[in-house]
Scaffold this motif. Sequence first.
Motif, PDB file in Angstrom:
ATOM      1  N   ALA A  89     129.069  31.988  10.496  1.00  0.00           N
ATOM      2  CA  ALA A  89     127.663  31.851  10.878  1.00  0.00           C
ATOM      3  C   ALA A  89     127.145  33.130  11.525  1.00  0.00           C
ATOM      4  O   ALA A  89     127.865  33.811  12.262  1.00  0.00           O
ATOM      5  CB  ALA A  89     127.493  30.672  11.818  1.00  0.00           C
ATOM      6  N   LYS A  90     125.883  33.449  11.272  1.00  0.00           N
ATOM      7  CA  LYS A  90     125.240  34.611  11.889  1.00  0.00           C
ATOM      8  C   LYS A  90     125.286  34.473  13.413  1.00  0.00           C
ATOM      9  O   LYS A  90     125.016  33.409  13.959  1.00  0.00           O
ATOM     10  CB  LYS A  90     123.775  34.706  11.446  1.00  0.00           C
ATOM     11  CG  LYS A  90     123.580  35.335  10.095  1.00  0.00           C
ATOM     12  CD  LYS A  90     122.114  35.477   9.789  1.00  0.00           C
ATOM     13  CE  LYS A  90     121.898  36.142   8.436  1.00  0.00           C
ATOM     14  NZ  LYS A  90     120.484  36.217   8.062  1.00  0.00           N
ATOM     15  N   ASP A 136     132.511  27.193  -4.022  1.00  0.00           N
ATOM     16  CA  ASP A 136     131.104  26.841  -3.833  1.00  0.00           C
ATOM     17  C   ASP A 136     130.955  25.703  -2.817  1.00  0.00           C
ATOM     18  O   ASP A 136     130.039  25.708  -1.989  1.00  0.00           O
ATOM     19  CB  ASP A 136     130.494  26.439  -5.187  1.00  0.00           C
ATOM     20  CG  ASP A 136     128.985  26.318  -5.117  1.00  0.00           C
ATOM     21  OD1 ASP A 136     128.326  27.240  -4.597  1.00  0.00           O
ATOM     22  OD2 ASP A 136     128.441  25.294  -5.570  1.00  0.00           O
ATOM     23  N   GLU A 137     131.881  24.739  -2.854  1.00  0.00           N
ATOM     24  CA  GLU A 137     131.832  23.623  -1.898  1.00  0.00           C
ATOM     25  C   GLU A 137     132.094  24.112  -0.478  1.00  0.00           C
ATOM     26  O   GLU A 137     131.464  23.643   0.480  1.00  0.00           O
ATOM     27  CB  GLU A 137     132.857  22.553  -2.294  1.00  0.00           C
ATOM     28  CG  GLU A 137     132.490  21.784  -3.544  1.00  0.00           C
ATOM     29  CD  GLU A 137     133.607  20.880  -4.029  1.00  0.00           C
ATOM     30  OE1 GLU A 137     133.280  19.813  -4.581  1.00  0.00           O
ATOM     31  OE2 GLU A 137     134.785  21.225  -3.876  1.00  0.00           O
ATOM     32  N   ALA A 138     133.019  25.048  -0.333  1.00  0.00           N
ATOM     33  CA  ALA A 138     133.288  25.632   0.985  1.00  0.00           C
ATOM     34  C   ALA A 138     132.057  26.366   1.503  1.00  0.00           C
ATOM     35  O   ALA A 138     131.680  26.243   2.674  1.00  0.00           O
ATOM     36  CB  ALA A 138     134.485  26.578   0.906  1.00  0.00           C
ATOM     37  N   LEU A 142     129.839  25.582   4.858  1.00  0.00           N
ATOM     38  CA  LEU A 142     129.589  26.623   5.854  1.00  0.00           C
ATOM     39  C   LEU A 142     128.090  26.719   6.144  1.00  0.00           C
ATOM     40  O   LEU A 142     127.673  26.765   7.309  1.00  0.00           O
ATOM     41  CB  LEU A 142     130.129  27.967   5.361  1.00  0.00           C
ATOM     42  CG  LEU A 142     129.881  29.169   6.280  1.00  0.00           C
ATOM     43  CD1 LEU A 142     130.536  28.971   7.642  1.00  0.00           C
ATOM     44  CD2 LEU A 142     130.398  30.448   5.626  1.00  0.00           C
ATOM     45  N   ALA A 143     127.293  26.729   5.088  1.00  0.00           N
ATOM     46  CA  ALA A 143     125.834  26.814   5.253  1.00  0.00           C
ATOM     47  C   ALA A 143     125.291  25.610   6.030  1.00  0.00           C
ATOM     48  O   ALA A 143     124.326  25.731   6.790  1.00  0.00           O
ATOM     49  CB  ALA A 143     125.158  26.908   3.888  1.00  0.00           C
ATOM     50  N   ALA A 144     125.941  24.453   5.845  1.00  0.00           N
ATOM     51  CA  ALA A 144     125.497  23.223   6.518  1.00  0.00           C
ATOM     52  C   ALA A 144     126.066  23.090   7.932  1.00  0.00           C
ATOM     53  O   ALA A 144     125.739  22.132   8.646  1.00  0.00           O
ATOM     54  CB  ALA A 144     125.905  22.011   5.690  1.00  0.00           C
ATOM     55  N   ASP A 164     120.108  32.656  -1.313  1.00  0.00           N
ATOM     56  CA  ASP A 164     119.170  32.177  -0.293  1.00  0.00           C
ATOM     57  C   ASP A 164     119.908  31.466   0.839  1.00  0.00           C
ATOM     58  O   ASP A 164     119.637  31.696   2.025  1.00  0.00           O
ATOM     59  CB  ASP A 164     118.137  31.230  -0.921  1.00  0.00           C
ATOM     60  CG  ASP A 164     117.163  31.966  -1.832  1.00  0.00           C
ATOM     61  OD1 ASP A 164     117.070  33.211  -1.706  1.00  0.00           O
ATOM     62  OD2 ASP A 164     116.514  31.316  -2.665  1.00  0.00           O
ATOM     63  N   ALA A 165     120.857  30.593   0.472  1.00  0.00           N
ATOM     64  CA  ALA A 165     121.613  29.844   1.488  1.00  0.00           C
ATOM     65  C   ALA A 165     122.454  30.782   2.336  1.00  0.00           C
ATOM     66  O   ALA A 165     122.513  30.651   3.568  1.00  0.00           O
ATOM     67  CB  ALA A 165     122.499  28.799   0.817  1.00  0.00           C
ATOM     68  N   GLY A 166     123.103  31.743   1.680  1.00  0.00           N
ATOM     69  CA  GLY A 166     123.961  32.683   2.390  1.00  0.00           C
ATOM     70  C   GLY A 166     123.184  33.591   3.325  1.00  0.00           C
ATOM     71  O   GLY A 166     123.596  33.829   4.470  1.00  0.00           O
ATOM     72  N   LYS A 167     122.039  34.104   2.851  1.00  0.00           N
ATOM     73  CA  LYS A 167     121.212  34.984   3.676  1.00  0.00           C
ATOM     74  C   LYS A 167     120.714  34.260   4.920  1.00  0.00           C
ATOM     75  O   LYS A 167     120.592  34.843   5.989  1.00  0.00           O
ATOM     76  CB  LYS A 167     120.007  35.487   2.871  1.00  0.00           C
ATOM     77  CG  LYS A 167     120.319  36.674   1.973  1.00  0.00           C
ATOM     78  CD  LYS A 167     119.085  37.278   1.358  1.00  0.00           C
ATOM     79  CE  LYS A 167     118.536  36.431   0.246  1.00  0.00           C
ATOM     80  NZ  LYS A 167     117.476  37.113  -0.541  1.00  0.00           N
ATOM     81  N   ALA A 168     120.425  32.968   4.768  1.00  0.00           N
ATOM     82  CA  ALA A 168     119.853  32.195   5.873  1.00  0.00           C
ATOM     83  C   ALA A 168     120.873  31.892   6.970  1.00  0.00           C
ATOM     84  O   ALA A 168     120.525  31.827   8.144  1.00  0.00           O
ATOM     85  CB  ALA A 168     119.273  30.888   5.343  1.00  0.00           C
ATOM     86  N   CYS A 169     122.142  31.711   6.571  1.00  0.00           N
ATOM     87  CA  CYS A 169     123.111  31.162   7.529  1.00  0.00           C
ATOM     88  C   CYS A 169     124.171  32.123   8.021  1.00  0.00           C
ATOM     89  O   CYS A 169     124.644  31.995   9.145  1.00  0.00           O
ATOM     90  CB  CYS A 169     123.828  29.960   6.902  1.00  0.00           C
ATOM     91  SG  CYS A 169     125.079  30.408   5.653  1.00  0.00           S
TER      92      CYS A 169
END
Length: 230
Positions: A89-90, A136-138, A142-144, A164-169
């Motif tokens: 996580a960021k 992809d499930e991992a 992580l994003a969630a 998009d999901a990766g950049k956000a989280c």
Amino acid sequence: IAAEPYPPFASPDASGNWVGWEVEIIGAVCAEAKLECVVTPVAWDGIIPALTAKKIDAIMASMSITEERMKTIDFSKKYYNTPTGIVGAKGAAFDATPEGLKGKILGVQVSTVHADYAKKYFGPVAAEIKEYQTQDEANQDLAAGRIDATQADSIALGDFLKSDAGKACCESKGNVADDAAILGAGVGVGLRKEDTALKDQFNAGIDAVRANGKYDEISKKYFDFDIFGG
């Protein structure tokens, strides 16, 4: 190839056709080796059994050349070699070390060198090593926020971080310390031990695309660095 999407190496497009760096490399290597190759998706955790049972003839699915796998199958020479990374996580203050991952939940794809590495180095200190059928499930967990970090090939994780999901989280926490005995000596074509002539053909194909510029031509479409590695 593995049936699970693994961008930028291999994933189905909107029409269901498999695309990506590795798919293009398969085409180029097979052409130089004078082989008629049919891309056949197989579930990752069943891909070596499919090879030994002669349902497929070769594996080109970002499979690392390891001593453990060579007890069962053989490999061509490598056709790429990239580091292994950790993403989390960021803003979370930890790095890609056992000390950094102490008490963390780490996600990995089942039956991979990353799962083996994580269990050896991070398992004794992590809260949990959680295994997934696909990377992809991992990434989704992580994003969630359901896991703290994931370990995989640094290129595949880089592709996730561009989404998009990766950049956000998330952000890179660095690369793990190398252990060639577990992580292997690069990625090669997986082959049955008795198929020595086929191995020679794939080796010749890899040499040819490296020599004639085709390897670099394909790679420049996906990467701004040398994926062949040391």
